[in-house]
Motif scaffolding. Structure first.
Motif, PDB file in Angstrom:
ATOM      1  N   GLU B  20       0.836  -1.209   0.000  1.00  0.00           N
ATOM      2  CA  GLU B  20       0.000   0.000   0.000  1.00  0.00           C
ATOM      3  C   GLU B  20       0.867   1.254   0.000  1.00  0.00           C
ATOM      4  O   GLU B  20       0.567   2.238  -0.671  1.00  0.00           O
ATOM      5  N   TYR B  21       1.955   1.193   0.782  1.00  0.00           N
ATOM      6  CA  TYR B  21       2.844   2.350   0.859  1.00  0.00           C
ATOM      7  C   TYR B  21       3.512   2.591  -0.501  1.00  0.00           C
ATOM      8  O   TYR B  21       3.573   3.723  -0.988  1.00  0.00           O
ATOM      9  N   GLY B  26       5.400   5.399  -2.022  1.00  0.00           N
ATOM     10  CA  GLY B  26       6.424   5.116  -1.014  1.00  0.00           C
ATOM     11  C   GLY B  26       7.696   4.548  -1.618  1.00  0.00           C
ATOM     12  O   GLY B  26       7.640   3.809  -2.609  1.00  0.00           O
ATOM     13  N   TYR B  27       8.809   4.893  -1.025  1.00  0.00           N
ATOM     14  CA  TYR B  27      10.168   4.474  -1.414  1.00  0.00           C
ATOM     15  C   TYR B  27      10.622   5.046  -2.752  1.00  0.00           C
ATOM     16  O   TYR B  27      11.720   4.753  -3.206  1.00  0.00           O
ATOM     17  N   GLN B  28       9.774   5.895  -3.387  1.00  0.00           N
ATOM     18  CA  GLN B  28      10.219   6.573  -4.609  1.00  0.00           C
ATOM     19  C   GLN B  28      11.315   7.594  -4.279  1.00  0.00           C
ATOM     20  O   GLN B  28      12.230   7.810  -5.071  1.00  0.00           O
ATOM     21  N   ALA B 146      12.715  -6.213   0.605  1.00  0.00           N
ATOM     22  CA  ALA B 146      12.534  -5.528  -0.676  1.00  0.00           C
ATOM     23  C   ALA B 146      13.829  -4.852  -1.151  1.00  0.00           C
ATOM     24  O   ALA B 146      13.833  -4.185  -2.188  1.00  0.00           O
ATOM     25  N   GLY B 147      14.895  -5.010  -0.378  1.00  0.00           N
ATOM     26  CA  GLY B 147      16.180  -4.450  -0.806  1.00  0.00           C
ATOM     27  C   GLY B 147      16.365  -2.978  -0.481  1.00  0.00           C
ATOM     28  O   GLY B 147      17.299  -2.338  -0.956  1.00  0.00           O
ATOM     29  N   TYR B 148      15.479  -2.422   0.377  1.00  0.00           N
ATOM     30  CA  TYR B 148      15.621  -1.010   0.765  1.00  0.00           C
ATOM     31  C   TYR B 148      16.632  -0.837   1.893  1.00  0.00           C
ATOM     32  O   TYR B 148      17.100   0.271   2.145  1.00  0.00           O
ATOM     33  N   ALA B 149      16.911  -1.924   2.616  1.00  0.00           N
ATOM     34  CA  ALA B 149      17.916  -1.873   3.678  1.00  0.00           C
ATOM     35  C   ALA B 149      18.779  -3.115   3.524  1.00  0.00           C
ATOM     36  O   ALA B 149      18.387  -4.066   2.867  1.00  0.00           O
ATOM     37  N   GLY B 150      19.962  -3.074   4.125  1.00  0.00           N
ATOM     38  CA  GLY B 150      20.840  -4.237   4.047  1.00  0.00           C
ATOM     39  C   GLY B 150      22.143  -3.949   3.329  1.00  0.00           C
ATOM     40  O   GLY B 150      22.569  -2.795   3.254  1.00  0.00           O
ATOM     41  N   LYS B 151      22.737  -5.011   2.804  1.00  0.00           N
ATOM     42  CA  LYS B 151      24.107  -4.912   2.309  1.00  0.00           C
ATOM     43  C   LYS B 151      24.308  -4.027   1.084  1.00  0.00           C
ATOM     44  O   LYS B 151      25.331  -3.389   0.918  1.00  0.00           O
ATOM     45  N   PRO B 219      11.229  12.016   3.007  1.00  0.00           N
ATOM     46  CA  PRO B 219      10.832  11.479   1.694  1.00  0.00           C
ATOM     47  C   PRO B 219      10.056  12.499   0.850  1.00  0.00           C
ATOM     48  O   PRO B 219      10.256  12.581  -0.368  1.00  0.00           O
ATOM     49  N   HIS B 220       9.200  13.287   1.490  1.00  0.00           N
ATOM     50  CA  HIS B 220       8.366  14.235   0.742  1.00  0.00           C
ATOM     51  C   HIS B 220       9.195  15.398   0.207  1.00  0.00           C
ATOM     52  O   HIS B 220       8.939  15.906  -0.880  1.00  0.00           O
TER      53      HIS B 220
END
Lengths: 154, 424
Positions: B20-21, B26-28, B146-151, B219-220
């Motif tokens: 939904e986000y 979201g995440y754009q 989803a690959g937004y955080a991590g290595k 983000p905004h």
């Protein structure tokens, strides 16, 4: 004293935290979740696992209002006494709880069911006065509503 | 009227899922920043937006982030911490943001972390926010998935480990340096500044601590630009603000409104005014640690520069209303008891001054006050003034006390003269 599963869970937190002592609050909570509170013996064992002296760990444990170094009841009632709840009727809620349970702040009922503790603002100011029982927040407290809420916790 | 922080949220306040986000944009912003902006460009955009810290102090966020030293190989890891230890009495705006849209908090944290080239991020959450803990834990796991955080965040080569720290009570943990000590497994005492945390923070390494509402704005700003962000405000501070009202108003609540909305508008249009039969007497405009304002200040614009001109602070922007059926002395006593209990005890003026003030207020409220008591309280206010202690807890505690002594002087004197509280 500590069970294998407690030790394992604490070791996992220590590993995740990188620095052992950074996991100390989590470690205390792991013990508290199973036992209700943190006794001296458990504190000494946790201290060794998080690379702190028992005195050092106790200084941290006693800093926090939600780490219990004395036994508490099966359900802990955190009654907000901050300013909005005070304006909205905290004193009435406290009087009712005290009379109904026969204990005052910091005490546990004889049957071990409830402990009442004061707490800073719970962030439920739109529903003041409010209290938290275990992990649940209850707002707009009236004597009748408090009675109904207490029935939910055995 | 634009409401970037809350427009996506569901009416029932249940958390937005990752899907939904994302569907709502979201995440754009994170994709845009990682794909087309350097960390410095992100900091510059935030600087231009005039975003000011929403934890209460109102320090310009871009400036704060810009104080991080240039990244090097030696002083690592670098830390970005979201302060979600919302414990200012009368304040629940961050809880609403976390519970309603946890991914917005996570994306804000990631953008902040990218801007300051951090390697490790924490969301420092108070323990009583159990629902926020559940939804944030899930959101962080989904962000990793989803690959937004991590290595290797979105294939950019940047690595960021993000985790949730759940605290265990105590107001002091929300103080910047106290929070850093708490994260290190120490008592949440303050530390001397300088050095500021940007130079020597968590484990002595470069660290930024930013409030939850603050990071939700990032983000905004990145997606829509600093000019747009400034344009949705009614003041020189950028953006919107989550305002709130509590006490005996008709509709206590939270509302996202343009920064600079007048206090009267929040109170009358949004909170519905006072309950029937009650009159407005005073207001703590931004939490327990702000000076009281009276009816003559209702037209003040709620932003970081205007409220000080009226003699208070914007603080957290969540106002606590005093009505004419509530004793102002009793209210101040409640506030000072709170601060006395929450003092960590590190600095003498705070450790000894606050219980002293609380005891004098107990005496006045209980009819045992003496004529010299108001001078003692005024002296204590001076003793605990800014600069006499390591952190701002004592200075914040003084604000409602010193202003009440001015605004409600006759009530204090009446308590002492009549040897009783007229409201009891």
């Amino acid at each position: 004293m500590l069970t294998e599963s407690e030790k394992e869970e604490i070791a996992e937190e220590v590993k995740r935290a990188g620095h052992a002592r950074a996991a100390c609050v989590d470690a205390l909570r792991i013990v508290q979740r199973r036992r209700g509170w943190v006794c001296d013996e458990a504190l000494r064992e946790v201290a060794a696992l998080v690379d702190m002296t028992p005195a050092e760990l106790d200084s941290v444990a006693t800093f926090y209002s939600l780490i219990y170094r004395k036994p508490v009841g099966r359900h802990v009632i955190l009654l907000c006494d901050s300013v909005v709840c005070w304006v909205m009727g905290h004193e009435t809620a406290l009087e009712h709880l005290t009379r109904r349970l026969g204990i005052t702040l910091g005490e546990t009922t004889a049957d071990g069911r409830f402990t009442i503790l004061p707490t800073a603002c719970l962030g439920a100011c739109d529903r003041a006065p409010a209290m938290m029982v275990d992990e649940e927040i209850h707002g707009d407290l009236t004597p009748e509503k408090i009675d109904r809420i207490l029935e939910q916790y055995r | 009227m634009e409401k970037p922080l809350t427009k996506m949220m569901r009416p029932d306040g249940e958390p937005l899922s990752l899907g939904e986000y994302e569907a709502a944009g979201g995440y754009q912003a994170l994709r845009k920043a990682l794909g087309a902006m350097t960390p410095t460009a992100v900091v510059e955009e935030v600087k231009k937006s005039n975003l000011r810290g929403r934890g209460g102090a109102g320090f310009p966020t871009g400036l704060k982030w810009g104080f991080m030293p240039k990244a090097d190989r030696v002083r690592r890891p670098r830390y970005f911490v979201v302060n979600a230890d919302e414990m200012e009495p009368g304040t629940w705006k961050d809880r609403m943001l976390m519970e309603g849209n946890p991914h917005q908090v996570v994306e804000g944290a990631l953008l902040g972390a990218y801007a300051v080239e951090a390697d490790v991020g924490y969301i420092f959450l108070r323990a009583e926010y159990a629902k926020a803990a559940r939804v944030l834990r899930r959101a962080i796991a989904e962000a990793y998935g989803a690959g937004y955080a991590g290595k290797n965040v979105l294939g950019s080569g940047w690595a960021l480990e993000l985790s949730l720290h759940i605290s265990a009570g105590r107001y002091m943990c929300g103080e910047e340096m106290g929070l850093i000590n708490a994260l290190e497994g120490r008592r949440a005492n303050p530390r001397n500044k300088p050095p500021h945390p940007q130079l020597a923070g968590l484990w002595g390494l470069p660290t930024i601590v930013s409030n939850t509402e603050t990071v939700c704005n990032a983000p905004h700003i990145i997606l829509n630009g600093a000019e747009w962000y400034k344009g949705i405000s009614r003041s020189s501070d950028g953006g919107t603000k989550i305002y709130g009202a509590s006490g005996k108003v008709k509709r206590p609540g939270l509302w996202e409104l343009p920064m600079g909305t007048p206090l009267r508008e929040v109170l009358e249009e949004h909170a519905g005014g006072m309950r029937d039969g009650l009159k407005f007497r005073g207001v703590l405009p931004g939490g327990a640690s702000t000076d009281f304002l009276g009816p003559e200040h209702l037209d003040v614009k709620m932003d970081f520069d205007s409220v000080p001109k009226a003699g208070s602070r914007m603080g957290t922007g969540t106002m606590i209303i005093l009505d004419d059926h509530t004793c102002p002395v009793g209210m101040v006593r409640n506030l000072e008891r709170f601060f006395a209990r929450e003092s960590c005890g590190w600095c003498t003026p705070c450790r000894d001054g606050l219980p002293w003030a609380a005891q004098v207020l107990d005496a006045i409220e209980e009819g045992r006050g003496e004529p010299g008591d108001l001078d003692v309280l005024a002296d204590l206010c001076r003793l605990m003034a800014p600069g006499h202690t390591y952190c701002a807890l004592a200075a914040g505690a003084v604000e409602p006390l010193q202003s009440a002594l001015k605004l409600f002087r006759e009530e204090f004197e009446r308590h002492i003269r009549d040897k009783r509280c007229p409201w009891r």
